[in-house]
Design a protein around this motif. Structure first.
Motif, PDB file in Angstrom:
ATOM      1  N   TRP A 137       0.836  -1.203   0.000  1.00  0.00           N
ATOM      2  CA  TRP A 137       0.000   0.000   0.000  1.00  0.00           C
ATOM      3  C   TRP A 137       0.874   1.257   0.000  1.00  0.00           C
ATOM      4  O   TRP A 137       0.654   2.197  -0.774  1.00  0.00           O
ATOM      5  CB  TRP A 137      -0.925  -0.029   1.207  1.00  0.00           C
TER       6      TRP A 137
ATOM      7  N   LEU B 271       1.306   4.065  -3.040  1.00  0.00           N
ATOM      8  CA  LEU B 271       1.091   5.491  -2.786  1.00  0.00           C
ATOM      9  C   LEU B 271       2.340   6.311  -3.095  1.00  0.00           C
ATOM     10  O   LEU B 271       2.250   7.421  -3.631  1.00  0.00           O
ATOM     11  CB  LEU B 271       0.642   5.722  -1.342  1.00  0.00           C
TER      12      LEU B 271
ATOM     13  N   SER C  24      -4.414   8.118   0.915  1.00  0.00           N
ATOM     14  CA  SER C  24      -5.062   7.593  -0.294  1.00  0.00           C
ATOM     15  C   SER C  24      -6.166   8.524  -0.769  1.00  0.00           C
ATOM     16  O   SER C  24      -6.302   8.787  -1.971  1.00  0.00           O
ATOM     17  CB  SER C  24      -5.649   6.201  -0.019  1.00  0.00           C
TER      18      SER C  24
END
Length: 123
Positions: free
Chosen positions: A4, A8, A71
């Motif tokens: 993740w 990003l 996010s």
């Protein structure tokens, strides 16, 4: 680095590169205030995203909330800036309501980050 965070950070790099390209287009092709604003939002939020991710690597508790906020910020910046750039360069809207939705998503993301800061603890 977890997937993740890696995604990003990759997106932050793309946003930074796009921000430089859009700024160059605004300087050389025109495009008005919308194009300049698009470049600023991409560049500022790319930098902020990288900083948030660096902080997130140090966290145990609060990391997931910080990543969720980051996010939302990333998606919001892409929608907002993309819509403004499309309006400036092609005189069309990206999608109906992309700029206001993207702006709202960025604000929500920053509020999530603020909330994460209240509960964050070092790993």
């Amino acid at each position: 680095m977890d997937p993740w965070t890696r995604i990003l950070l990759f997106l932050a790099g793309l946003m930074g590169a796009a921000g430089v390209a859009v700024a160059a287009a605004a300087a050389h092709m025109g495009g008005g205030d919308n194009l300049v604003t698009s470049a600023h939002f991409l560049l500022f939020h790319a930098t902020a995203l990288a900083g948030l991710l660096a902080v997130g690597l140090q966290l145990g508790r609060g990391r997931i909330a910080l990543q969720a906020g980051a996010s939302a910020i990333a998606l919001g910046a892409v929608l907002f800036s993309g819509d403004l750039a499309m309006r400036a360069l092609m005189e069309v809207k990206l999608l109906g309501g992309s700029a206001p939705f993207g702006g709202t998503l960025m604000m929500a993301g920053w509020l999530i980050v603020a909330g994460a800061a209240l509960f964050a603890r070092k790993a």
